[in-house]
Design an enzyme around this catalytic site. Structure first.
Site, PDB file in Angstrom:
ATOM      1  N   ARG A 110       0.724  -1.176  -0.203  1.00 51.34           N
ATOM      2  CA  ARG A 110       0.413  -0.091  -0.359  1.00 51.34           C
ATOM      3  C   ARG A 110       0.986   1.374  -0.394  1.00 51.34           C
ATOM      4  O   ARG A 110       0.671   2.546   0.760  1.00 51.34           O
ATOM      5  CB  ARG A 110      -0.503  -0.118   1.473  1.00 51.34           C
TER       6      ARG A 110
ATOM      7  N   SER B  65     -10.501  -0.376   3.098  1.00 52.11           N
ATOM      8  CA  SER B  65      -9.759  -0.866   4.142  1.00 52.11           C
ATOM      9  C   SER B  65      -9.344   0.685   4.701  1.00 52.11           C
ATOM     10  O   SER B  65      -9.174   0.934   3.791  1.00 52.11           O
ATOM     11  CB  SER B  65      -8.361  -1.613   3.490  1.00 52.11           C
TER      12      SER B  65
ATOM     13  N   GLU C   6      -5.304   4.035   6.193  1.00 56.91           N
ATOM     14  CA  GLU C   6      -4.500   3.437   5.133  1.00 56.91           C
ATOM     15  C   GLU C   6      -5.175   4.171   4.383  1.00 56.91           C
ATOM     16  O   GLU C   6      -4.343   5.224   3.072  1.00 56.91           O
ATOM     17  CB  GLU C   6      -5.427   2.095   4.719  1.00 56.91           C
TER      18      GLU C   6
HETATM   19  N1  EPU Z   1     -10.989 -11.270   9.534  1.00 55.34           N
HETATM   20  C1  EPU Z   1     -11.300 -11.446  11.222  1.00 55.34           C
HETATM   21  N2  EPU Z   1     -12.937 -10.742  11.320  1.00 55.34           N
HETATM   22  C2  EPU Z   1     -12.941  -8.779  10.715  1.00 55.34           C
HETATM   23  C3  EPU Z   1     -12.370  -9.538   9.201  1.00 55.34           C
HETATM   24  C4  EPU Z   1     -11.315  -9.945   8.370  1.00 55.34           C
HETATM   25  O1  EPU Z   1     -11.289 -11.973  12.440  1.00 55.34           O
HETATM   26  O2  EPU Z   1     -14.376  -8.447  10.689  1.00 55.34           O
HETATM   27  C5  EPU Z   1     -10.460 -12.144   9.418  1.00 55.34           C
HETATM   28  C6  EPU Z   1     -10.676 -12.544   8.217  1.00 55.34           C
HETATM   29  O3  EPU Z   1     -11.333 -14.175   8.842  1.00 55.34           O
HETATM   30  C7  EPU Z   1      -9.036 -13.464   7.654  1.00 55.34           C
HETATM   31  C8  EPU Z   1      -8.376 -12.042   7.607  1.00 55.34           C
HETATM   32  O4  EPU Z   1      -8.976 -11.386   8.888  1.00 55.34           O
HETATM   33  O5  EPU Z   1      -8.637 -14.414   8.304  1.00 55.34           O
HETATM   34  C9  EPU Z   1      -7.839 -11.375   6.454  1.00 55.34           C
HETATM   35  O6  EPU Z   1      -9.088 -10.673   6.284  1.00 55.34           O
HETATM   36  P1  EPU Z   1      -9.603 -10.469   4.534  1.00 55.34           P
HETATM   37  O7  EPU Z   1      -9.030 -11.853   3.988  1.00 55.34           O
HETATM   38  O8  EPU Z   1     -11.251 -10.230   4.970  1.00 55.34           O
HETATM   39  O9  EPU Z   1      -8.915  -9.614   4.073  1.00 55.34           O
HETATM   40  P2  EPU Z   1      -7.980  -8.644   5.172  1.00 55.34           P
HETATM   41  O10 EPU Z   1      -6.574  -8.635   5.012  1.00 55.34           O
HETATM   42  O11 EPU Z   1      -9.217  -7.406   6.067  1.00 55.34           O
HETATM   43  C10 EPU Z   1      -7.261  -7.394   2.674  1.00 55.34           C
HETATM   44  C11 EPU Z   1      -7.242  -6.037   1.893  1.00 55.34           C
HETATM   45  C12 EPU Z   1      -8.332  -5.686   1.197  1.00 55.34           C
HETATM   46  C13 EPU Z   1      -8.441  -6.986  -0.139  1.00 55.34           C
HETATM   47  C14 EPU Z   1      -8.557  -8.339   1.424  1.00 55.34           C
HETATM   48  C15 EPU Z   1      -8.228  -9.150   0.400  1.00 55.34           C
HETATM   49  C16 EPU Z   1      -5.543  -4.683   3.629  1.00 55.34           C
HETATM   50  C17 EPU Z   1      -5.631  -3.350   4.319  1.00 55.34           C
HETATM   51  N3  EPU Z   1      -6.507  -4.889   3.107  1.00 55.34           N
HETATM   52  O12 EPU Z   1      -8.474  -7.242   3.701  1.00 55.34           O
HETATM   53  O13 EPU Z   1      -8.049  -4.394   0.669  1.00 55.34           O
HETATM   54  O14 EPU Z   1      -9.572  -7.380  -0.336  1.00 55.34           O
HETATM   55  O15 EPU Z   1      -7.103  -8.199   2.008  1.00 55.34           O
HETATM   56  O16 EPU Z   1      -7.050  -9.766  -0.932  1.00 55.34           O
HETATM   57  O17 EPU Z   1      -4.371  -4.764   2.799  1.00 55.34           O
HETATM   58  C18 EPU Z   1      -8.660  -2.215   0.801  1.00 55.34           C
HETATM   59  O18 EPU Z   1      -7.396  -2.518   0.723  1.00 55.34           O
HETATM   60  O19 EPU Z   1      -9.501  -1.544   0.605  1.00 55.34           O
HETATM   61  C19 EPU Z   1      -9.388  -3.994   0.661  1.00 55.34           C
HETATM   62  C20 EPU Z   1     -10.466  -3.867   0.620  1.00 55.34           C
END
Ligand code: EPU
Length: 340
Positions: free
Chosen positions: A163, A236, A331
């Protein structure tokens, strides 16, 4: 092209969080010559927006807002392996991904449905489902807002990181991205390691189509991320914090279920998990709240005001720091510039 000179223009429809703050004027340009003329006339002090989907406008702005509407998608060169496509910075990102899938140009299918413009994509090096835009970024044409000269930068110049990029740091107040050239592959290049893809596409499946990956990513996004047109948001809200191994080992001992990913020699902790565990998923503070299906996304429940946004993210930062010893970095880019 439009040019408005009234003293206060609402920016509500120009940012996906729909914060109703103002700017002295808005100037939309669809050609570099129009941008140059405007700079000659009114100077280089302006804030540039694309789709407004990764900015938080936490107060009225005292400088003009420029909106990049430069369009056009053309194949600039091609060989047996790759195709090079130059895309106007004002093109819609999601439309461009659809175009790439429709033409079997591989590389961007995991980045389906991300809101915003092509010109904004390299700024924060957008990433999802195991792919970051840097993997297909070849070069960009920029306009120096002070000299009005155009330059071309290549991937090596951009210092891409998680990012992060030079567009977001050293180059932020100097260059306007006019177009971006992508190097896409003519042969299949599936990236399927991310949970949700890995478990869906089995290893013994002989041919996995690009369209199937695109559809799966669309399904996953639609199932947990709110549509900004219906529930305004900026994706995010925090970055996933990166910690070194000793810190990670300590965290894992205390919180065995902590959601994390290896990140080079370090570890990325899922900010969504931290916020969720801290009890903020689905919780509201006046006009804003953390989304019920994805705690990492702040949403505007109607009439959001900057003070509510600030109060909510500061409370979350405070709670997560207290419980896990981790500071969550906001972010999206905040205007007017603030230290957070
Ligand atoms: N999780 C929870 N509770 C929640 C949300 C997430 O326990 O409310 C856990 C999920 O179960 C999972 C982990 O956190 O084990 C990661 O969650 P997820 O795969 O949804 O991805 P993220 O890390 O929350 C990142 C990016 C997203 C992107 C997704 C999918 C960042 C800051 N965010 O989210 O990007 O879509 O991975 O690859 O890196 C964005 O940048 O706007 C964005 C949406």
């Amino acid at each position: 092209m439009t040019n408005s000179n009234s003293p206060k223009i609402s920016l509500k429809t120009y940012n996906s969080f729909q914060l109703d703050v103002s700017a002295p004027c808005i100037f939309e340009f669809d050609h570099v010559d129009a941008l140059k003329r405007q700079i000659e006339k009114n100077g280089s002090d302006f804030i540039l927006l694309g789709g407004g989907s990764n900015v938080l406008l936490l107060g009225d702005l005292d400088v003009p807002v420029f909106i990049n509407r430069i369009k056009g998608t053309r194949v600039t060169s091609s060989d047996d392996k790759n195709v090079y496509i130059t895309v106007g910075a004002g093109e819609n990102w999601s439309d461009f991904v659809e175009y790439s899938v429709a033409n079997n140009f591989w590389g961007l299918e995991n980045l389906a449905l991300i809101p915003g413009t092509v010109g904004a994509a390299p700024v924060q090096n957008i990433g999802a489902y195991g792919v970051e835009v840097e993997s297909c970024f070849f070069s960009a044409t920029l306009l120096d807002r002070y000299s009005c000269q155009e330059i071309i930068v290549t991937k090596q110049d951009c210092n891409f990181g998680y990012r992060e990029s030079r567009f977001k740091s050293q180059w932020k107040d100097q260059y306007v991205i006019l177009d971006v050239t992508f190097q896409l592959s003519r042969t299949a290049k599936p990236t399927l390691e991310y949970p949700g893809l890995k478990d869906f596409f089995s290893a013994d499946q002989p041919i996995i189509s690009q369209r199937a990956i695109f559809d799966r990513v669309c399904f996953l996004r639609n199932s947990k991320l709110p549509d900004p047109r219906r529930l305004p948001n900026v994706g995010s809200f925090f970055k996933n914090p990166v910690v070194q191994k000793p810190t990670f080992v300590e965290l894992k001992e205390k919180f065995p279920n902590i959601a994390s990913f290896a990140f080079g020699d370090d570890f990325k902790i899922a900010a969504g998990w931290l916020i969720d565990q801290a009890g903020w998923r689905g919780k509201c503070l006046n006009t804003v709240g953390m989304h019920e299906h994805q705690a990492l996304v702040m949403v505007n429940h109607g009439g959001a005001v900057p003070n509510d946004v600030r109060a909510l993210y500061e409370e979350i930062q405070h709670d997560v720091l207290k419980q896990y010893g981790i500071f969550l970095e906001v972010e999206p880019t905040i205007f007017p510039t603030l230290k957070v």
